[in-house]
Design a protein around this motif. Structure first.
Motif, mmCIF file in Angstrom:
data_model
loop_
_atom_site.group_PDB
_atom_site.id
_atom_site.type_symbol
_atom_site.label_atom_id
_atom_site.label_comp_id
_atom_site.label_asym_id
_atom_site.label_seq_id
_atom_site.Cartn_x
_atom_site.Cartn_y
_atom_site.Cartn_z
ATOM 1 N N THR A 372 1.258 22.200 -6.228
ATOM 2 C CA THR A 372 2.312 22.813 -4.942
ATOM 3 C C THR A 372 1.296 23.344 -3.591
ATOM 4 O OG1 THR A 372 3.382 24.483 -6.247
ATOM 5 C CG2 THR A 372 2.907 25.224 -3.884
ATOM 6 N N ALA A 373 -0.271 23.219 -3.379
ATOM 7 C CA ALA A 373 -1.238 23.556 -2.642
ATOM 8 C C ALA A 373 -1.252 21.998 -1.997
ATOM 9 C CB ALA A 373 -2.628 23.962 -2.815
ATOM 10 N N LEU A 374 -0.877 21.198 -2.860
ATOM 11 C CA LEU A 374 -0.820 19.160 -2.053
ATOM 12 C C LEU A 374 0.642 19.237 -1.956
ATOM 13 C CD1 LEU A 374 -2.947 17.495 -5.338
ATOM 14 C CD2 LEU A 374 -3.229 17.474 -2.439
ATOM 15 N N TYR A 375 1.195 19.896 -1.788
ATOM 16 C CA TYR A 375 2.835 19.602 -1.261
ATOM 17 C C TYR A 375 3.124 20.285 0.261
ATOM 18 C CZ TYR A 375 8.211 19.270 -0.368
ATOM 19 O OH TYR A 375 9.090 18.377 -0.157
ATOM 20 N N PHE A 376 2.354 21.718 0.174
ATOM 21 C CA PHE A 376 2.303 22.151 1.502
ATOM 22 C C PHE A 376 1.543 20.953 2.530
ATOM 23 C CE2 PHE A 376 -0.517 24.889 4.165
ATOM 24 C CZ PHE A 376 0.402 25.172 4.843
ATOM 25 N N MET A 377 0.486 20.292 1.721
ATOM 26 C CA MET A 377 -1.031 19.604 2.639
ATOM 27 C C MET A 377 -0.073 18.755 3.507
ATOM 28 S SD MET A 377 -3.867 20.767 0.416
ATOM 29 C CE MET A 377 -5.259 19.451 1.108
ATOM 30 N N GLU A 378 0.429 18.135 2.293
ATOM 31 C CA GLU A 378 1.182 16.915 2.589
ATOM 32 C C GLU A 378 2.171 16.740 3.753
ATOM 33 O OE1 GLU A 378 4.300 14.354 1.089
ATOM 34 O OE2 GLU A 378 3.123 15.092 -0.451
ATOM 35 N N LEU A 379 3.281 17.968 3.725
ATOM 36 C CA LEU A 379 4.425 18.545 5.063
ATOM 37 C C LEU A 379 3.882 18.897 5.952
ATOM 38 C CD1 LEU A 379 6.827 20.423 2.965
ATOM 39 C CD2 LEU A 379 7.192 18.411 3.615
ATOM 40 N N MET A 380 2.233 19.490 5.816
ATOM 41 C CA MET A 380 1.297 19.866 7.436
ATOM 42 C C MET A 380 0.903 18.834 8.184
ATOM 43 S SD MET A 380 2.038 22.975 8.021
ATOM 44 C CE MET A 380 0.790 23.091 9.269
ATOM 45 N N LYS A 381 0.780 17.301 7.470
ATOM 46 C CA LYS A 381 0.193 16.030 8.018
ATOM 47 C C LYS A 381 1.186 15.448 8.310
ATOM 48 C CE LYS A 381 -3.761 16.305 5.389
ATOM 49 N NZ LYS A 381 -5.050 15.783 4.299
ATOM 50 N N THR A 382 2.121 15.285 7.486
ATOM 51 C CA THR A 382 3.589 14.262 7.561
ATOM 52 C C THR A 382 3.834 14.760 8.966
ATOM 53 O OG1 THR A 382 3.352 13.683 5.184
ATOM 54 C CG2 THR A 382 5.645 13.350 7.356
ATOM 55 N N TYR A 383 4.343 16.552 9.112
ATOM 56 C CA TYR A 383 5.266 16.903 10.338
ATOM 57 C C TYR A 383 4.420 16.656 11.835
ATOM 58 C CZ TYR A 383 7.929 20.152 12.486
ATOM 59 O OH TYR A 383 8.956 21.048 13.515
ATOM 60 N N ASN A 384 2.360 16.973 11.875
ATOM 61 C CA ASN A 384 1.931 16.700 12.612
ATOM 62 C C ASN A 384 1.739 15.588 13.440
ATOM 63 O OD1 ASN A 384 0.677 18.101 14.665
ATOM 64 N ND2 ASN A 384 -1.599 16.953 13.006
ATOM 65 N N ALA A 385 1.398 13.940 12.217
ATOM 66 C CA ALA A 385 1.650 13.161 12.707
ATOM 67 C C ALA A 385 2.602 12.686 13.207
ATOM 68 C CB ALA A 385 1.297 12.224 11.497
ATOM 69 N N LYS A 386 4.112 12.817 12.766
ATOM 70 C CA LYS A 386 5.192 12.209 13.859
ATOM 71 C C LYS A 386 5.484 12.839 14.924
ATOM 72 C CE LYS A 386 9.975 10.955 14.172
ATOM 73 N NZ LYS A 386 9.679 9.736 15.201
ATOM 74 N N ALA A 387 5.085 14.240 15.403
ATOM 75 C CA ALA A 387 5.166 14.744 16.290
ATOM 76 C C ALA A 387 3.591 13.860 17.673
ATOM 77 C CB ALA A 387 4.544 16.533 16.064
ATOM 78 N N GLU A 388 2.933 13.512 16.684
ATOM 79 C CA GLU A 388 1.346 12.731 17.762
ATOM 80 C C GLU A 388 2.515 11.166 18.158
ATOM 81 O OE1 GLU A 388 -1.435 13.400 18.396
ATOM 82 O OE2 GLU A 388 -2.580 15.666 17.402
ATOM 83 N N ALA A 389 3.092 10.878 16.942
ATOM 84 C CA ALA A 389 3.567 9.362 17.575
ATOM 85 C C ALA A 389 4.487 9.314 18.495
ATOM 86 C CB ALA A 389 4.382 9.107 16.207
ATOM 87 N N ASP A 390 4.934 10.978 18.732
ATOM 88 C CA ASP A 390 6.160 10.712 19.919
ATOM 89 C C ASP A 390 5.548 11.700 20.753
ATOM 90 O OD1 ASP A 390 8.054 10.042 17.769
ATOM 91 O OD2 ASP A 390 8.806 11.840 17.608
ATOM 92 N N GLY A 391 4.458 12.075 20.742
ATOM 93 C CA GLY A 391 3.608 12.127 22.141
ATOM 94 C C GLY A 391 3.666 13.260 22.002
ATOM 95 N N SER A 392 3.395 14.342 20.468
ATOM 96 C CA SER A 392 3.446 15.691 21.331
ATOM 97 C C SER A 392 3.294 16.005 19.667
ATOM 98 C CB SER A 392 4.935 15.937 21.998
ATOM 99 O OG SER A 392 4.622 18.051 22.399
ATOM 100 N N GLY A 393 1.845 16.325 19.832
ATOM 101 C CA GLY A 393 1.440 17.291 18.482
ATOM 102 C C GLY A 393 1.667 18.476 18.581
ATOM 103 N N PHE A 394 1.449 19.179 17.440
ATOM 104 C CA PHE A 394 1.347 20.636 17.289
ATOM 105 C C PHE A 394 0.172 21.170 18.320
ATOM 106 C CE2 PHE A 394 1.748 20.711 12.675
ATOM 107 C CZ PHE A 394 3.111 20.398 12.592
ATOM 108 N N TYR A 395 -0.619 21.108 18.815
ATOM 109 C CA TYR A 395 -1.235 21.286 19.678
ATOM 110 C C TYR A 395 -0.303 21.938 21.121
ATOM 111 C CZ TYR A 395 -0.853 17.196 21.992
ATOM 112 O OH TYR A 395 0.309 15.998 22.627
ATOM 113 N N ALA A 396 0.735 21.254 20.955
ATOM 114 C CA ALA A 396 2.042 21.767 22.573
ATOM 115 C C ALA A 396 3.352 22.404 21.965
ATOM 116 C CB ALA A 396 2.595 19.867 22.742
ATOM 117 N N ASN A 397 2.473 23.228 21.053
ATOM 118 C CA ASN A 397 3.716 23.978 20.961
ATOM 119 C C ASN A 397 3.651 25.361 21.893
ATOM 120 O OD1 ASN A 397 4.308 26.999 18.744
ATOM 121 N ND2 ASN A 397 5.325 25.325 18.101
ATOM 122 N N PRO A 398 3.088 26.028 21.852
ATOM 123 C CA PRO A 398 2.718 27.484 22.788
ATOM 124 C C PRO A 398 3.912 27.178 24.084
ATOM 125 C CG PRO A 398 0.777 26.669 22.176
ATOM 126 C CD PRO A 398 0.934 25.465 21.903
#
Length: 553
Positions: A372-398
Motif C-alpha cells: 500500500t505504501a509503495l502504491y501511494f509513492m508510485e502514484l505521487m511520483k507519476t503524478y508529479n513527473a507528468k506535471a513536470e513534463a507539462d511544465g508545471s510541477g506540484f510547486y505550481a499548486n498554490p
C-alpha cells in the motif's frame, strides 16, 4: 505581551512562526529565550523567521521541510515568494508506523443517524434520482428534462429573483441616467421565490448532471468517465438513474454497465438507459425518459430513513480557498473528526494528491503494509513527473489567493492540508475513479482542483463531505451534502450564506481543536439524518466536474 495571542510555533522543530494577527514593523516579542524584533511587518496568517537564516537554508513548518531560502534572512523577517522557494524532502519506503492515539469517542458510543439502507450494505444520507448524459451531445436533452421536471415536482430551490433589479436598471437607462448615475443608484432588493410543495416526500431530489466528456478525447478519459458515473449510480445516496446516450460515442452504455458491476455485482437499483440514435426523434427520447423517470420516482418514494450506526458514515475531506490559518484551525479539527470516525468504525477519504507534496514520508509510513505504501509513492511520483513534463510541477499548486494569505509554497500548503487526515493508519490507497470506502483512512488520487476532487470523493463513496476554506468558496455536490467550515471568524461573518461552521474560535483561543471537532461531528450526524441542510444544499450548489486524466493541480 501575551505571545499566544500574537503568534504560534506549530511544531517544535519549526524555524518560522505564524502571525495570528498583523504585527507592525518594530514589534518586539519573546519566544522562549529569544527576543525577536519584527523587521518589516507581518500580516496575519504569514510567517516570519525565528532566527537568522543563510542563503540556501532549510525552512521548516509542521516539522517538515517546506522551502529553501533564496538569500540570507534576518531574524524576524517575513518569508515571501521572493526570498524563499518551494522545497520538499525526498521519501523512501520506511518502517510501518501504525501506532496512534485513538480519541475518546465515548460521547458518541451507540449513537446512530437516520439513513437510507441499500441492499449492498451501504447507507445513504439522502435519497436522490439521477439524470445523466453519457456524452456531452446529450447535455441539452438533460436540460430539457430538468426544465420539465424540477419545478413541477417541487425540487426548484427557493432563490432570489434578480429580474426586478434588472427592470429598475432598464428604467434608469430609458430615463436618461448616466453610467455613473446607474452605478450609484439605490436598487431595491427583490424577495426570494418560493418553491412548489414536493410531490415525492421521501425523494430528496432529481439531480441533472452535465459534463463535457464522453467522446472526442482519449479512451482512457471516456473509460474513467464511465467509472466515475458508475460511482454515482451505485452511491448510497442514489436510489435510481436515467441515462441518456447518443449511441456512437466512446463512453458506451456497455462500458458503464461493466463499471457498475465492478462496484456492485448485485446491483438492483432501477436504471433506465435511452439511446437517441435508436429512438429517433427528440420527442420520443424525452417522453420515454420522462415516463420511466417518473415511475422510478414513485418506486423510490417508498423508501424510508432508518437508524444506522456511525460506522456507516464515509466522510470526504476537502479544502479550497485555503489560507494561512487552514493548517492550524479547521484542518486539524477535521483531522480530529477523521480519527473519531475511524475509531467509530467509519470510513474517511483524503484526496488532492498535489497537496500531499512534502508529507509523503509520513503518509507512506502510516500505510498498513508495504504494498500500500509503495502504491501511494508510485502514484505521487507519476503524478508529479507528468506535471513536470507539462511544465508545471506540484510547486505550481498554490493559487494567487493562497499566496496572498500566507501559503507561499506547495509544501507549506500541503503540510497544512494533510492535517485533515488525522493520525490513524492508512488502510487503502485508491486511484481515480475507484471506490475508497474501506473502514479507516483511505487515500484517493485526485487533483487539488476543489470541484474535480469533491466530484471524485463522492464517486468513491463519501456520503458527507467536510470542506474547509479560509478565503470562501461556494463549492457543493449534486448528491452528497458538502459542509463548509471557515478557518477564521472574519470569513464566517462575511460569508454566512455559504459557511456552515466557524473554526476560527481555535485561533481566538475560545475552543480547543477537540471541542470544535465534537461540534462538527454532532452537526454531521444531523446532516446525515436529514435534520440539517448545509448551505451548499440550500443554494443548490450542484458542482460536478469529471477529471480529464491530464495535469490538473
Amino acid at each position: 505581551m501575551d505571545n499566544k495571542q500574537f503568534f504560534l510555533q506549530i511544531h517544535p522543530h519549526d524555524n518560522v512562526l505564524v502571525a495570528l494577527q498583523d504585527l507592525p514593523p518594530g514589534t518586539e516579542i519573546t519566544f522562549g529565550d529569544k527576543q525577536l524584533r519584527i523587521i518589516s511587518g507581518v500580516k496575519a496568517k504569514h510567517k516570519f523567521t525565528m532566527e537568522a537564516l543563510a542563503a540556501g537554508a532549510d525552512v521548516r513548518m509542521y516539522g517538515v521541510l517546506v522551502g529553501k531560502t533564496n538569500e540570507a534572512l534576518q531574524q524576524g523577517e517575513t518569508i515571501t515568494t521572493q526570498n524563499i522557494h518551494h522545497a520538499a524532502a525526498t521519501f523512501t519506503l520506511g518502517e510501518r508506523k501504525l501506532a496512534w492515539r485513538k480519541p475518546d469517542v465515548s460521547a458518541f458510543d451507540g449513537q446512530t443517524f437516520m439513513g437510507y439502507h441499500r441492499s449492498n450494505g451501504t447507507v445513504g444520507t439522502a435519497n436522490y434520482w439521477l439524470v445523466i448524459p453519457l456524452v456531452f451531445c446529450e447535455n441539452r436533452n438533460v436540460l430539457v428534462m430538468k426544465r420539465a421536471l424540477e419545478d413541477r415536482l417541487g425540487y426548484g430551490k427557493r432563490s432570489r429573483d434578480y429580474g426586478p433589479e434588472v427592470d429598475q436598471l432598464i428604467q434608469l437607462y430609458r430615463s436618461g441616467a448616466t453610467v455613473e448615475g446607474i452605478l450609484n443608484a439605490d436598487i431595491a432588493a427583490s424577495d426570494a421565490k418560493g418553491a412548489r410543495q414536493r410531490l415525492f416526500e421521501h425523494v430528496d431530489g432529481v439531480k441533472f448532471l452535465n459534463h463535457e466528456m464522453g467522446c472526442g478525447g482519449t479512451r482512457i478519459d471516456s473509460d474513467a468517465l464511465c467509472g466515475l458515473l458508475a460511482g454515482y449510480i451505485t452511491h448510497p445516496n442514489v436510489a435510481g438513474a436515467t441515462i441518456l446516450s447518443l449511441g456512437c460515442q466512446h463512453a458506451q452504455a456497455s462500458i458503464l454497465r461493466e463499471e457498475i458491476a465492478k462496484r456492485d455485482p448485485q446491483f438492483d437499483k432501477p436504471l433506465h438507459i435511452f439511446e437517441q440514435q435508436l429512438l429517433g426523434t427528440e420527442s420520443n427520447l424525452i417522453q420515454q425518459a420522462l415516463k420511466h423517470t417518473f415511475t422510478g420516482l414513485i418506486q423510490i418514494n417508498q423508501l424510508r430513513r432508518e437508524p444506522a450506526p456511525l460506522s456507516k458514515l464515509c466522510i470526504g475531506l476537502e479544502c479550497g480557498g485555503s489560507d494561512g490559518f487552514s493548517g492550524i484551525s479547521a484542518n486539524p479539527a477535521l483531522g480530529y473528526v477523521s480519527d473519531m470516525v475511524v475509531a467509530l468504525g467509519g470510513s474517511v477519504i483524503l484526496s488532492e494528491f498535489p497537496e500531499l507534496c512534502g508529507v509523503e514520508q509520513e503518509l507512506s509510513d502510516r500505510c498498513v503494509d508495504e504494498p500500500t505504501a509503495l502504491y501511494f509513492m508510485e502514484l505521487m511520483k507519476t503524478y508529479n513527473a507528468k506535471a513536470e513534463a507539462d511544465g508545471s510541477g506540484f510547486y505550481a499548486n498554490p493559487s494567487p489567493g493562497n499566496i496572498r494569505d500566507g501559503l507561499i509554497t506547495d509544501a507549506i500548503k500541503s503540510a497544512g492540508a494533510a492535517k485533515k487526515g488525522g493520525t490513524s493508519p492508512i488502510t487503502a490507497v485508491v486511484d481515480y475513479p475507484g471506490i475508497a470506502n474501506k473502514p479507516g483512512l483511505n487515500l484517493l488520487c485526485t487533483p487539488g482542483n476543489d470541484v474535480e476532487s469533491t466530484t471524485a470523493e463522492v464517486a468513491a463513496g463519501a456520503n458527507v463531505v467536510l470542506f474547509t476554506t479560509g478565503l470562501g468558496t461556494p463549492t457543493g455536490n449534486p448528491i452528497a451534502p458538502v459542509v463548509k467550515l471557515a478557518t477564521n471568524t472574519k470569513l464566517y461573518e462575511r460569508m454566512p450564506d455559504i459557511i456552515d461552521i466557524n473554526c476560527g474560535t481555535v485561533i481566538e483561543g475560545e475552543e480547543t481543536i477537540g471541542q470544535v471537532a465534537h461540534r462538527i461531528l454532532r452537526y454531521v450526524i444531523d446532516v446525515a439524518s436529514g435534520l440539517e441542510q448545509p448551505k451548499a444544499v440550500q443554494l443548490g450548489q450542484d458542482d460536478f466536474i469529471p477529471w480529464r486524466r491530464g495535469v490538473s493541480l
